[in-house]
Structure formats: structure tokens, C-alpha cells
Design a protein around this motif. Structure first.
Motif, PDB file in Angstrom:
ATOM      1  N   ALA A 130     -11.276-110.390 -35.871  1.00 38.18           N
ATOM      2  CA  ALA A 130     -10.246-109.384 -35.605  1.00 38.18           C
ATOM      3  C   ALA A 130      -9.059-109.574 -36.547  1.00 38.18           C
ATOM      4  N   ALA A 131      -8.670-110.835 -36.759  1.00 40.99           N
ATOM      5  CA  ALA A 131      -7.561-111.112 -37.676  1.00 40.99           C
ATOM      6  C   ALA A 131      -7.923-110.729 -39.105  1.00 40.99           C
ATOM      7  N   GLU A 132      -9.164-111.009 -39.515  1.00 42.60           N
ATOM      8  CA  GLU A 132      -9.604-110.666 -40.873  1.00 42.60           C
ATOM      9  C   GLU A 132      -9.610-109.155 -41.074  1.00 42.60           C
ATOM     10  N   LEU A 133     -10.022-108.400 -40.068  1.00 39.76           N
ATOM     11  CA  LEU A 133     -10.033-106.946 -40.177  1.00 39.76           C
ATOM     12  C   LEU A 133      -8.616-106.385 -40.262  1.00 39.76           C
ATOM     13  N   ARG A 134      -7.694-106.964 -39.505  1.00 37.41           N
ATOM     14  CA  ARG A 134      -6.298-106.497 -39.584  1.00 37.41           C
ATOM     15  C   ARG A 134      -5.720-106.776 -40.972  1.00 37.41           C
ATOM     16  N   THR A 135      -6.050-107.948 -41.534  1.00 38.68           N
ATOM     17  CA  THR A 135      -5.591-108.269 -42.886  1.00 38.68           C
ATOM     18  C   THR A 135      -6.194-107.311 -43.910  1.00 38.68           C
ATOM     19  N   MET A 136      -7.486-107.055 -43.758  1.00 35.46           N
ATOM     20  CA  MET A 136      -8.181-106.150 -44.672  1.00 35.46           C
ATOM     21  C   MET A 136      -7.593-104.740 -44.597  1.00 35.46           C
TER      22      MET A 136
ATOM     23  N   TYR B 244     -14.839 -99.001 -44.456  1.00 35.24           N
ATOM     24  CA  TYR B 244     -16.183 -98.963 -43.851  1.00 35.24           C
ATOM     25  C   TYR B 244     -16.153 -98.227 -42.514  1.00 35.24           C
ATOM     26  N   ASN B 245     -17.254 -97.616 -42.187  1.00 37.46           N
ATOM     27  CA  ASN B 245     -17.363 -96.996 -40.859  1.00 37.46           C
ATOM     28  C   ASN B 245     -17.508 -98.059 -39.777  1.00 37.46           C
ATOM     29  N   PHE B 246     -18.280 -99.105 -40.084  1.00 35.10           N
ATOM     30  CA  PHE B 246     -18.449-100.224 -39.152  1.00 35.10           C
ATOM     31  C   PHE B 246     -18.544-101.528 -39.948  1.00 35.10           C
ATOM     32  N   ILE B 247     -18.170-102.615 -39.313  1.00 36.76           N
ATOM     33  CA  ILE B 247     -18.195-103.928 -39.948  1.00 36.76           C
ATOM     34  C   ILE B 247     -18.936-104.903 -39.038  1.00 36.76           C
ATOM     35  N   ILE B 248     -19.828-105.700 -39.606  1.00 38.18           N
ATOM     36  CA  ILE B 248     -20.579-106.702 -38.854  1.00 38.18           C
ATOM     37  C   ILE B 248     -19.933-108.064 -39.086  1.00 38.18           C
TER      38      ILE B 248
ATOM     39  N   VAL C 122     -20.251-106.041 -33.665  1.00 36.95           N
ATOM     40  CA  VAL C 122     -20.055-104.861 -34.502  1.00 36.95           C
ATOM     41  C   VAL C 122     -18.646-104.342 -34.266  1.00 36.95           C
ATOM     42  N   TYR C 123     -17.864-104.260 -35.334  1.00 42.34           N
ATOM     43  CA  TYR C 123     -16.470-103.817 -35.239  1.00 42.34           C
ATOM     44  C   TYR C 123     -16.333-102.404 -35.801  1.00 42.34           C
ATOM     45  N   GLU C 124     -15.675-101.564 -35.037  1.00 37.41           N
ATOM     46  CA  GLU C 124     -15.470-100.183 -35.475  1.00 37.41           C
ATOM     47  C   GLU C 124     -14.426-100.136 -36.580  1.00 37.41           C
ATOM     48  N   GLY C 125     -14.809 -99.506 -37.716  1.00 33.32           N
ATOM     49  CA  GLY C 125     -13.858 -99.284 -38.798  1.00 33.32           C
ATOM     50  C   GLY C 125     -13.322 -97.873 -38.682  1.00 33.32           C
ATOM     51  N   ARG C 126     -13.842 -96.982 -39.520  1.00 32.05           N
ATOM     52  CA  ARG C 126     -13.457 -95.579 -39.379  1.00 32.05           C
ATOM     53  C   ARG C 126     -14.251 -94.898 -38.270  1.00 32.05           C
TER      54      ARG C 126
ATOM     55  N   ARG D 179     -18.869 -89.074 -48.293  1.00 35.03           N
ATOM     56  CA  ARG D 179     -18.824 -87.997 -47.309  1.00 35.03           C
ATOM     57  C   ARG D 179     -20.132 -87.827 -46.547  1.00 35.03           C
ATOM     58  N   CYS D 180     -21.214 -88.329 -47.113  1.00 36.00           N
ATOM     59  CA  CYS D 180     -22.512 -88.056 -46.497  1.00 36.00           C
ATOM     60  C   CYS D 180     -23.293 -89.330 -46.201  1.00 36.00           C
ATOM     61  N   SER D 181     -22.610 -90.417 -45.996  1.00 36.09           N
ATOM     62  CA  SER D 181     -23.307 -91.674 -45.695  1.00 36.09           C
ATOM     63  C   SER D 181     -22.521 -92.456 -44.665  1.00 36.09           C
ATOM     64  N   LEU D 182     -23.218 -93.362 -44.027  1.00 37.24           N
ATOM     65  CA  LEU D 182     -22.579 -94.287 -43.084  1.00 37.24           C
ATOM     66  C   LEU D 182     -22.427 -95.633 -43.799  1.00 37.24           C
ATOM     67  N   GLY D 183     -21.207 -96.089 -43.938  1.00 37.96           N
ATOM     68  CA  GLY D 183     -20.947 -97.345 -44.640  1.00 37.96           C
ATOM     69  C   GLY D 183     -20.815 -98.505 -43.664  1.00 37.96           C
ATOM     70  N   ILE D 184     -21.651 -99.523 -43.834  1.00 36.61           N
ATOM     71  CA  ILE D 184     -21.609-100.718 -42.981  1.00 36.61           C
ATOM     72  C   ILE D 184     -21.309-101.928 -43.865  1.00 36.61           C
ATOM     73  N   GLY D 185     -20.240-102.636 -43.563  1.00 40.40           N
ATOM     74  CA  GLY D 185     -19.869-103.817 -44.323  1.00 40.40           C
ATOM     75  C   GLY D 185     -20.113-105.086 -43.522  1.00 40.40           C
ATOM     76  N   PHE D 186     -20.718-106.065 -44.156  1.00 39.66           N
ATOM     77  CA  PHE D 186     -20.914-107.385 -43.542  1.00 39.66           C
ATOM     78  C   PHE D 186     -19.801-108.312 -44.035  1.00 39.66           C
ATOM     79  N   ILE D 187     -19.071-108.913 -43.098  1.00 41.22           N
ATOM     80  CA  ILE D 187     -17.980-109.807 -43.489  1.00 41.22           C
ATOM     81  C   ILE D 187     -18.549-111.053 -44.170  1.00 41.22           C
ATOM     82  N   GLY D 188     -18.034-111.368 -45.348  1.00 44.47           N
ATOM     83  CA  GLY D 188     -18.481-112.532 -46.089  1.00 44.47           C
ATOM     84  C   GLY D 188     -18.903-112.160 -47.497  1.00 44.47           C
TER      85      GLY D 188
END
Length: 320
Positions: free
Chosen positions: A177-183, A197-201, A207-211, A225-234
Motif C-alpha cells: 500500500a505504501a509503495e502504491l501511494r509513492t508510485m 495500471y488498471n490493477f497491480i499484483i 490484487v490492488y486496484e489502480g485505475r 484505450r483498448c487493453s487492460l494493464g496489469i503491473g506486477f510489483i518488482g
């Protein structure tokens, strides 16, 4: 008998010789030694057993307390000494000692408790999973950010793009949670947009909600605009000495997220999964993570979406 007269009566003829002294040991009267004076008796040690009346000099006294030689008490071990004091104390004294002891124990306990609380890592108290696996923006305390357009035109999405964040790992909820707030703060400050990212793992498997669903990301240029972006932390580049290792739990939760997207109508049932490096010039998602997603059922080995615009992907005319 004493002859009345002045102090010089002993000078008269025939008068008896008398030596006047208050400290004399022998008193002479008419030439006869009458008595021998002795010093008052000095009682150094007294031992009395089972007696309530003791004759000391001209008086009878009652003995109600046991006396012992101070050297004996001095040589007692501390626990025995405490027991001895308690045994020979009155009931009121014992009660006072008990209350004082309880107060002391309470104070020591409170001091130890707060000392332990102060030394404990505060993360221990907030690393409580607020949800089984899916963490909303509110849960990780995301900043409110407006201006994100919807993607209703391209729903349901047909493309899922996997990336890595190239940021420190977070094995616990509070760290993620702290890393996402910093990001998020960094992107808002330097790019004036929300977390891309739409979601972050997280490395904790959550699974953390982004956008979130239904909003375009900012992670893959023309495909946002036409894809779901998933980012893995690390950082999952295997060529690095210290690189992140994707876990089975992370993979499982990512697939659970995609299944939820299909059920809710945000993802097409026949969606394709690609790494960012399949579509744009980048090392993301790192060879370690990239090799993992290539084993997924929905991974598009033919890469049919490369070099296509969102409009071409969906059969719409290009936007002028």
C-alpha cells in the motif's frame, strides 16, 4: 547520729573522722564501714522463654516480643529475611505491604507492556488483510484523481498487457500500500496523471486496484484505450543479480482477476494475454515474469495484435 553544726564540725575534739565523697566506694560512720556502693547492673543479653512476668531490678515487666541477636538477622538470606519480617509484622503492616507489592507489580507490568509496544514495528498492527484478495483504492489510501475517461466504446476488452513496475518488492500489505501511494504520487507530480495500471499484483499475492475497470490506462502507448494493464510489483529481469521471483500465489490471483473481468463483462471471453515487450520496445515484464505468462491458457503466441490500433483491433474506422 549526725551532729548539727557548720561544715567544720569534724575539726572538734572527739568528733569521728568522716571522709565526705559522693563517689566513695566505702562510707565510714563512727569508724565503722557501713556499706559498699556498687554500680547499677548492666544487662547485655536477655533470653526469656515462655514467661509473661520477668523480674528486672525493682520492677516486674511483661515480655511480648521475641528478640534475636542482630547478627543472626544480618546473616539471613533475603527471602528468609522477608519471611521473617512478614511473620513478625502486624496484620495492618502485612496489608500495607501487600498493597504496595501489588502496585509495584502493576507498574512494572505496564512499563514492560508499553516498552514492548514501542519497540514493535507498527506495520504489525496494520498488516491485516482488509479483504480476501482484491484491494480497492480506498483500502490502500489512493489519492483522488479526476480526468480519467471511460472506455465504453471498446468494452469488452480483448487484450490484457502484463508489465512489471521495476520498484521495490512488498511482501506485506502495508508495504504494498505504501509503495502504491509513492508510485501514484510520483506519476501525479511528474506526469500529471494517475497510477498508470488498471490493477497491480503485490508480492503478497493481493490484487490492488489502480485505475480499475472501465478506464484507460497509461502503460502501453497506443494500446492504452483498448487493453487492460496489469503491473506486477518488482523487477523481474533474470539478468539482474537480485531479481524478483514471481510466485504461484501471484499467478493465481492474477488469473482470478481476469476471471472476474469476464464474469462482469469487462473482458471478452476470448481475450488475449501479452507481455508489454510483445507490443512495444521495452524489457517489461522482465524475462522471469514473461516466461511465466507464456504458460497461461490465454497467452497469444501468434501476437495478432502487434502494430494494430485499437480501432483496427475492433473493426472501427480510425479516429481522424
Amino acid at each position: 547520729m549526725w551532729i548539727s553544726g557548720d561544715d567544720h564540725s569534724h575539726d572538734q575534739p572527739g568528733a569521728p573522722l568522716v571522709r565526705w565523697s559522693t563517689n566513695s566506694e566505702i562510707v565510714a560512720m563512727d569508724g565503722v564501714n557501713l556499706a559498699t556502693s556498687t554500680a547499677a547492673p548492666n544487662v547485655g543479653n536477655l533470653s526469656v522463654t515462655k514467661s509473661s512476668r520477668v523480674h528486672i531490678g525493682p520492677k516486674f515487666v511483661s515480655v511480648t516480643q521475641n528478640l534475636q541477636n542482630t547478627e543472626v538477622v544480618k546473616d539471613m538470606p533475603f527471602p528468609v529475611y522477608v519471611w521473617y519480617i512478614m511473620k513478625n509484622s502486624s496484620r495492618a503492616e502485612k496489608l500495607c505491604c501487600l498493597v504496595a507489592l501489588l502496585v509495584l507489580i502493576t507498574c512494572v507490568t505496564l512499563i514492560v507492556f508499553f516498552a514492548v509496544q514501542a519497540t514493535n514495528n507498527p506495520e504489525d498492527y496494520i498488516d491485516i488483510d482488509p479483504h480476501e484478495w482484491n484491494i480497492s483504492r480506498e483500502m490502500w489510501l489512493a489519492q483522488n484523481f479526476s480526468g480519467i475517461a471511460t472506455t465504453e466504446r471498446f468494452d469488452p476488452l480483448r487484450l490484457v498487457i502484463i508489465q512489471h513496475t521495476v520498484s521495490p518488492e512488498c511482501p506485506r500489505f502495508v508495504l504494498c500500500a505504501a509503495e502504491l501511494r509513492t508510485m501514484q504520487s510520483w506519476y501525479i507530480k511528474y506526469y500529471n496523471y494517475d497510477i498508470p495500471y488498471n490493477f497491480i499484483i503485490g508480492n503478497d499475492g493481493r490484487v490492488y486496484e489502480g485505475r480499475g475497470w472501465g478506464k484507460p490506462g497509461a502503460h502501453a502507448l497506443i494500446y492504452n484505450r483498448c487493453s487492460l494493464g496489469i503491473g506486477f510489483i518488482g523487477d523481474y529481469r533474470e539478468e539482474l543479480t537480485a531479481h524478483s521471483r514471481v510466485t504461484e500465489l501471484q499467478i493465481k490471483r492474477a488469473k482470478m482477476l481476469l476471471e472476474e473481468g469476464v464474469k462482469r463483462g469487462f473482458l471478452d471471453m476470448d481475450y488475449s494475454v501479452l507481455g508489454a515487450k510483445d507490443l512495444i520496445e521495452t524489457a517489461s515484464p522482465g524475462s522471469n515474469l514473461y516466461n511465466a505468462i507464456r504458460e497461461w491458457e490465454h497467452y497469444d503466441h501468434s501476437n495478432k495484435w502487434r502494430n494494430k490500433t485499437c480501432e483496427e483491433m475492433y473493426g472501427f474506422p480510425p479516429v481522424s
